[in-house]
Design an enzyme around this catalytic site. Sequence first.
Site, mmCIF file in Angstrom:
data_model
loop_
_atom_site.group_PDB
_atom_site.id
_atom_site.type_symbol
_atom_site.label_atom_id
_atom_site.label_comp_id
_atom_site.label_asym_id
_atom_site.label_seq_id
_atom_site.Cartn_x
_atom_site.Cartn_y
_atom_site.Cartn_z
ATOM 1 C CG ASN A 40 9.836 -3.665 0.705
ATOM 2 O OD1 ASN A 40 9.950 -4.144 -0.415
ATOM 3 N ND2 ASN A 40 9.884 -4.391 1.791
ATOM 4 C CE LYS A 52 4.514 -3.617 -12.253
ATOM 5 N NZ LYS A 52 4.874 -2.368 -11.571
ATOM 6 N N GLY A 102 0.725 -1.682 -11.487
ATOM 7 C CA GLY A 102 0.459 -3.098 -11.307
ATOM 8 C C GLY A 102 -0.767 -3.560 -12.074
ATOM 9 C CB VAL A 113 -0.945 -7.850 -5.482
ATOM 10 C CG1 VAL A 113 -0.458 -8.042 -6.909
ATOM 11 C CG2 VAL A 113 -1.518 -6.452 -5.315
ATOM 12 C CD GLU A 117 9.747 -15.295 -1.098
ATOM 13 O OE1 GLU A 117 9.444 -15.039 0.076
ATOM 14 O OE2 GLU A 117 10.361 -16.332 -1.432
ATOM 15 C CG LEU A 118 2.530 -13.553 -1.138
ATOM 16 C CD1 LEU A 118 1.226 -14.317 -1.128
ATOM 17 C CD2 LEU A 118 2.543 -12.549 -2.282
ATOM 18 C CB CYS A 153 8.262 -8.814 3.919
ATOM 19 S SG CYS A 153 9.924 -9.444 3.620
ATOM 20 C CD GLU A 210 2.506 -6.982 5.111
ATOM 21 O OE1 GLU A 210 1.864 -6.894 4.052
ATOM 22 O OE2 GLU A 210 3.673 -7.403 5.158
HETATM 23 P P1 NAD Z 1 1.933 -4.656 -4.034
HETATM 24 O O1 NAD Z 1 1.458 -6.055 -3.935
HETATM 25 O O2 NAD Z 1 0.916 -3.573 -4.036
HETATM 26 O O3 NAD Z 1 2.802 -4.435 -5.352
HETATM 27 C C1 NAD Z 1 3.928 -5.218 -5.642
HETATM 28 C C2 NAD Z 1 4.194 -5.208 -7.131
HETATM 29 O O4 NAD Z 1 3.098 -5.812 -7.793
HETATM 30 C C3 NAD Z 1 4.329 -3.812 -7.746
HETATM 31 O O5 NAD Z 1 5.298 -3.850 -8.757
HETATM 32 C C4 NAD Z 1 2.960 -3.569 -8.344
HETATM 33 O O6 NAD Z 1 2.970 -2.679 -9.430
HETATM 34 C C5 NAD Z 1 2.601 -4.965 -8.812
HETATM 35 N N1 NAD Z 1 1.160 -5.224 -8.954
HETATM 36 C C6 NAD Z 1 0.128 -4.635 -8.305
HETATM 37 N N2 NAD Z 1 -1.045 -5.150 -8.726
HETATM 38 C C7 NAD Z 1 -0.753 -6.091 -9.650
HETATM 39 C C8 NAD Z 1 -1.532 -6.986 -10.434
HETATM 40 N N3 NAD Z 1 -2.866 -7.010 -10.363
HETATM 41 N N4 NAD Z 1 -0.885 -7.833 -11.256
HETATM 42 C C9 NAD Z 1 0.457 -7.855 -11.340
HETATM 43 N N5 NAD Z 1 1.244 -7.022 -10.638
HETATM 44 C C10 NAD Z 1 0.652 -6.152 -9.795
HETATM 45 O O7 NAD Z 1 2.968 -4.499 -2.839
HETATM 46 P P2 NAD Z 1 3.654 -3.189 -2.331
HETATM 47 O O8 NAD Z 1 2.658 -2.371 -1.603
HETATM 48 O O9 NAD Z 1 4.403 -2.585 -3.466
HETATM 49 O O10 NAD Z 1 4.746 -3.804 -1.317
HETATM 50 C C11 NAD Z 1 4.475 -4.122 -0.014
HETATM 51 C C12 NAD Z 1 4.148 -5.594 0.150
HETATM 52 O O11 NAD Z 1 5.226 -6.411 -0.307
HETATM 53 C C13 NAD Z 1 3.947 -5.980 1.605
HETATM 54 O O12 NAD Z 1 2.818 -6.793 1.704
HETATM 55 C C14 NAD Z 1 5.206 -6.773 1.945
HETATM 56 O O13 NAD Z 1 5.060 -7.686 3.003
HETATM 57 C C15 NAD Z 1 5.487 -7.444 0.660
HETATM 58 N N6 NAD Z 1 6.882 -7.900 0.601
HETATM 59 C C16 NAD Z 1 7.163 -9.241 0.774
HETATM 60 C C17 NAD Z 1 8.477 -9.688 0.761
HETATM 61 C C18 NAD Z 1 8.806 -11.153 0.947
HETATM 62 O O14 NAD Z 1 9.934 -11.541 0.627
HETATM 63 N N7 NAD Z 1 7.908 -11.974 1.449
HETATM 64 C C19 NAD Z 1 9.518 -8.783 0.545
HETATM 65 C C20 NAD Z 1 9.208 -7.439 0.380
HETATM 66 C C21 NAD Z 1 7.881 -7.008 0.403
#
Ligand code: NAD
Length: 485
Positions: free
Chosen positions: A158, A181, A214, A238, A257-258, A291, A389
């Site tokens: 994002n 990554k 991922g 995740v 950071e979720l 987020c 979310e």
């Molecule tokens: P995601 O969790 O699907 O993926 C994030 C990253 O993790 C990607 O690089 C993905 O390839 C990797 N990944 C996926 N499965 C994995 C696994 N089993 N092991 C290791 N890595 C893995 O998230 P998304 O859909 O790409 O992004 C949206 C999410 O990110 C939303 O929930 C949002 O709130 C969150 N977000 C949080 C913050 C924060 O600062 N709190 C900032 C930005 C986005």
Amino acid sequence: MTVQSVLDEIRGIPGTGDVIPIVDPVTEEPITEFTDAGPDAINAAVARAKETADAKVWSGMADYERAKVLWKVADLIDENAELLADLESLNTGIPPIQAQTITKVGSEWFRYYAGWCTKIDGIARDVNTGGLTGVESHMHAYTLREPYGVVGLIFPWNGPVFNFCAKLAPALAAGSSTVVKPAEETPLSALVLTRILSEAGVPDGVVNLVNGYGHTAGAQITAHPDVEKVAFTGSTEVGREIVQASAVSNLNKVTLELGGKSPVLIFDDADLDTAIAMAGFGCFLHSGQVCMLGSRIFAQRSVYERVVEGISVVANNLLLGGPQDEGAMIGPLISEKQLKRVMGYLEQGRSEGVDLVTGGHRLDRKGYFVHPTVATNVNPSTSRLFQEEIFGPIVTVLPFDTEEEAIALANDTAYGLAGTVWTSNLARAHRLAKEIKAGTIGLNCQLQFDHSMPFGGYKQSGWGYEAGKAGIETYLQSKTVWAQM
Ligand code: NAD
């Protein structure tokens, strides 16, 4: 480098896994593709990082030299700002002006953490103690702050430039060697940024970029026995898998950071025009894919109708479009998968009997555009729209009568990333800042963030912090040394 050369370069990077298309979310057409790195490439990247960490290639460099390198990185990001912003727009569909802002924020991450390189220190004390021996003597004790060996950095789609810089700047300032990554949807800008790091003087092998899914590349990094720490930004779902991987592998230290489902409380004594305008922008920005957006708005009953109407006006006036569409303020969702997810929530809302006051549909054009949607008549106890979310342009608006009720509704969530209070009663504003269970609170302001202030989640929105002093602490471990005097 040019946009075209980046598109060509990524296609040529060898890998042994699946070929993954990169799709322009505005046209729905593939713009290039790349190959999932595969297990051997991930092992090699970790091995290279470990070699440089063991040899102290980076952590052993004089701190002021490291600072100079990071400052140079910032300058080079600025010099390449146009390319990075173009890639950000192409890859995510974000309007050019927002892409430029994000890129500028990216270089500031490096300037801020360049300053921290020379300020990493511990404590020293003279202590008369026998410890557990019982024989008292004079000791000099001090702490060393040391980087982890290999750090795995994984982040979402994002805000690719922002996320890259938010992770790399503090990790490098701390002296770590890294395996990086980016998200499989948005790997383009990371190629340029990695090149910039190298040009600025980060030694070979300290930053190892890998691409892949991922569940393949990401999962392998988090479970790798030689990765001592994982810093992850992404979904809460995740995040749980990352913790499990740590538990079954080497108990690597994890920061997370979720997700978020942040509340915005609008009291009847607030500057309503400002509150409504900001709350509207603050839930639909980037099509809801940020987020910390305020995706649950609560308005005091006497102003509830006005707030619903005002947020709906904002929703209807935000011009959606791609980077080529003049005046567009909001881009598309990132992918078909995300589009299906958001449309699924809209269906869910309809089946729950929620009123979709405005929006509720995808735009009748190419691209993953969903009309900003205002949902009312939502049951907080049962509605998935209220509880989960969505990461799309859907906001729920509910009324409240008393301050106590507002607090209860605000905290009625598993998440705790951010919260906002709009009121002219300053005592109430500060009271609520304490009551809302979230890591960032805005009082009569929204979407505030700075590199110098810690950012992190309460509850299921995360572990640990990014930004500020807390952001570098997360990449350092502490060793206590006792010297017999
Ligand atoms: P995601 O969790 O699907 O993926 C994030 C990253 O993790 C990607 O690089 C993905 O390839 C990797 N990944 C996926 N499965 C994995 C696994 N089993 N092991 C290791 N890595 C893995 O998230 P998304 O859909 O790409 O992004 C949206 C999410 O990110 C939303 O929930 C949002 O709130 C969150 N977000 C949080 C913050 C924060 O600062 N709190 C900032 C930005 C986005």
